[in-house]
Design a protein around this motif. Structure first.
Motif, mmCIF file in Angstrom:
data_model
loop_
_atom_site.group_PDB
_atom_site.id
_atom_site.type_symbol
_atom_site.label_atom_id
_atom_site.label_comp_id
_atom_site.label_asym_id
_atom_site.label_seq_id
_atom_site.Cartn_x
_atom_site.Cartn_y
_atom_site.Cartn_z
ATOM 1 N N TYR A 9 0.835 -1.204 0.000
ATOM 2 C CA TYR A 9 0.000 0.000 0.000
ATOM 3 C C TYR A 9 0.871 1.256 0.000
ATOM 4 O O TYR A 9 0.670 2.173 -0.796
ATOM 5 C CB TYR A 9 -0.890 -0.051 1.241
ATOM 6 N N PHE A 10 1.862 1.274 0.888
ATOM 7 C CA PHE A 10 2.749 2.432 0.998
ATOM 8 C C PHE A 10 3.570 2.593 -0.282
ATOM 9 O O PHE A 10 3.747 3.702 -0.778
ATOM 10 C CB PHE A 10 3.676 2.245 2.201
ATOM 11 N N LYS A 11 4.071 1.495 -0.813
ATOM 12 C CA LYS A 11 4.879 1.532 -2.044
ATOM 13 C C LYS A 11 4.126 2.208 -3.181
ATOM 14 O O LYS A 11 4.667 3.074 -3.881
ATOM 15 C CB LYS A 11 5.263 0.111 -2.452
ATOM 16 N N VAL A 12 2.873 1.822 -3.377
ATOM 17 C CA VAL A 12 2.094 2.366 -4.483
ATOM 18 C C VAL A 12 1.683 3.809 -4.207
ATOM 19 O O VAL A 12 1.780 4.677 -5.082
ATOM 20 C CB VAL A 12 0.859 1.481 -4.745
ATOM 21 N N LEU A 13 1.230 4.092 -3.004
ATOM 22 C CA LEU A 13 0.774 5.439 -2.673
ATOM 23 C C LEU A 13 1.901 6.457 -2.810
ATOM 24 O O LEU A 13 1.696 7.575 -3.291
ATOM 25 C CB LEU A 13 0.204 5.470 -1.254
ATOM 26 N N ALA A 30 -8.058 -3.309 -2.609
ATOM 27 C CA ALA A 30 -8.297 -4.045 -3.853
ATOM 28 C C ALA A 30 -8.286 -3.112 -5.062
ATOM 29 O O ALA A 30 -7.690 -3.431 -6.107
ATOM 30 C CB ALA A 30 -9.629 -4.786 -3.761
ATOM 31 N N LEU A 31 -8.936 -1.941 -4.944
ATOM 32 C CA LEU A 31 -8.951 -0.997 -6.057
ATOM 33 C C LEU A 31 -7.571 -0.402 -6.310
ATOM 34 O O LEU A 31 -7.188 -0.166 -7.469
ATOM 35 C CB LEU A 31 -9.970 0.114 -5.791
ATOM 36 N N LEU A 32 -6.822 -0.160 -5.245
ATOM 37 C CA LEU A 32 -5.456 0.340 -5.419
ATOM 38 C C LEU A 32 -4.620 -0.680 -6.180
ATOM 39 O O LEU A 32 -3.848 -0.321 -7.077
ATOM 40 C CB LEU A 32 -4.829 0.635 -4.050
ATOM 41 N N ALA A 33 -4.764 -1.957 -5.830
ATOM 42 C CA ALA A 33 -4.030 -3.013 -6.543
ATOM 43 C C ALA A 33 -4.440 -3.056 -8.015
ATOM 44 O O ALA A 33 -3.587 -3.150 -8.906
ATOM 45 C CB ALA A 33 -4.281 -4.363 -5.875
ATOM 46 N N LEU A 34 -5.734 -2.957 -8.285
ATOM 47 C CA LEU A 34 -6.192 -2.958 -9.673
ATOM 48 C C LEU A 34 -5.645 -1.765 -10.448
ATOM 49 O O LEU A 34 -5.313 -1.867 -11.625
ATOM 50 C CB LEU A 34 -7.725 -2.950 -9.711
#
Length: 434
Positions: free
Chosen positions: A86-90, A172-176
């Motif tokens: 989560y932190f990596k993507v954000l 889930a939406l962040l992963a998508l």
């Protein structure tokens, strides 16, 4: 407090995290969970650079080893790994050692084994494993993503509004949204699910700001590959209106007067705003339909430029880049740029900037407009409108006394700088005279 815990208090944030990580293998499951909650709290306080210090291949290999030796339960490992992903993507980190680790191979093995089961899947566990895999991967296998996607969509479609469920939906939406263009070479059969998620949110406002933005990002990445998608975005989902509304709501939570140049320490609201710019830029780059709601979106970008100019330059620059892209797209009406205040805002920015990369966005904004307005129209009414727009824009420039200044900036940026990259190319110095 034990002597060991006192030592942790005195360390820097990375040291504290690694110290807690080293203790995981010797704890029971409840103690592990408590330490992981502390570690997740430390991750929230890290800068992107600090996070990249801990997210090395060696750490993921160690986690894989502890799972295989049953020193760390899979459920507790997922609590930590989900938060890291989560932190990596954000934060937009591209340096993560997961791809080269043995942990990735373990996840792929679990995913294949679970996928081959005829029934009895633990849907929540399955969604968490798939989410971790996608969030932590910089280059996930398209084949594995195809397996993960339906489970992530199921998790993202849950309508219950408890805090725990909202977090799972957001994850889930962040992963998508991380999938980018991986699957664009084939027709996406899941766009109806994303469309339904967005439409339900528009009625019930059930998604977090990050989840809402992530749903749009997943859709907008496919804009160039799905012929019917822009019509859905414009006429059914009203992308421009929704994006403008989100920017306005997020801006209320930002302390625009806070003087802090450290981007890594920005609030979640600021990070979500910056993610919106990617979607807005892609939309301006790709849109082909006339959209009367664009003036409202442009006005929101202009408002944000003025709010962010002094203390949030990354946001200001993101807005300017989006407006530059809008100016280039012939399907974005020049009249909408005028109505939304883009011309005024870019002129204001020119008066305040020193010569740097982002100064280039400002004269190029006018360069793009100039090229469009120099094209003669076959239709007499269109030709009259073109001349009227030319005069409006030039009057604004002349009124503010920026005509000579813009030409000077254009000369510096295009003749002195870009001639290094385009030798022999001739640049017009008086483009702004329209």
């Amino acid at each position: 407090m034990s002597a060991g815990d006192e030592g942790i208090q005195e360390m820097n944030i990375v040291g504290k995290f690694l110290k807690l990580f080293d203790k995981l293998g010797g704890c029971n499951e409840n103690e592990q969970k408590q330490k992981i909650e502390e570690m997740n709290g430390l991750i929230d306080e890290m800068s992107k650079g600090e996070f990249e210090t801990i997210s090395k291949t060696e750490m993921f290999d160690k986690i894989a080893e502890m799972i295989e030796e049953q020193k760390l339960s899979l459920s507790n490992a997922l609590l930590l790994l989900k938060h890291m992903g989560y932190f990596k993507v954000l934060k937009g980190s591209c340096k993560c050692g997961f791809d080269g680790s043995s942990l990735k191979k373990i996840f792929e093995k679990i995913i294949l084994e679970e996928n081959n089961k005829k029934g009895g899947k633990n849907e929540k566990l399955w969604a968490n494993i798939c989410g971790c895999y996608v969030l932590l991967s910089c280059k996930p296998s398209p084949g594995f993503f195809c397996i993960c996607k339906p489970f992530l969509l199921n998790a993202a479609s849950v309508k219950e509004e408890s805090e725990e469920v909202l977090k799972e939906v957001e994850m889930a939406l962040l992963a998508l949204s991380c999938t980018g263009f991986w699957q664009n070479f084939e027709k996406d059969l899941n766009l109806n699910e994303i469309k339904d998620i967005i439409k339900y949110h528009q009625i019930h406002r059930n998604l977090t700001p990050l989840a809402h933005q992530s749903a749009w990002k997943y859709m907008i990445c496919r804009l160039n590959f799905e012929n019917s998608l822009e019509g859905i975005m414009v006429n059914e989902l009203h992308f421009a209106k929704e994006a403008a509304k989100e920017l306005e709501e997020l801006s209320k939570s930002v302390d625009w007067k806070r003087k802090d140049d450290k981007k890594e320490k920005e609030t979640k609201e600021v990070l979500v705003i910056e993610r919106w710019f990617g979607a807005i830029y892609d939309y301006f780059f790709s849109c082909t339909l006339r959209n009367e709601e664009l003036a409202k979106l442009i006005a929101s970008l202009v408002q944000m430029i003025r709010a962010s100019r002094d203390n949030h330059k990354d946001i200001c620059n993101g807005c300017l880049d989006s407006l530059r892209c809008a100016a280039e797209n012939r399907n974005v009406e020049i009249d909408d740029l005028l109505k939304g205040g883009a011309v005024d805002a870019v002129l204001e920015e020119i008066s305040q900037q020193s010569l740097n990369y982002w100064t280039y966005c400002c004269p190029e904004f006018f360069l793009k407009l100039s090229k469009r307005l120099q094209e003669e129209k076959k239709d007499e009414m269109e030709e009259t409108k073109r001349k009227e727009l030319k005069r409006k824009i030039y009057d604004k420039i002349e009124e503010e006394g920026f005509d000579d200044y813009i030409i000077g900036l254009e000369h510096f940026l295009f003749v002195e700088h870009f001639s290094l990259y385009y030798p022999g190319e001739k640049w017009e110095r008086d483009f702004i005279l329209l």
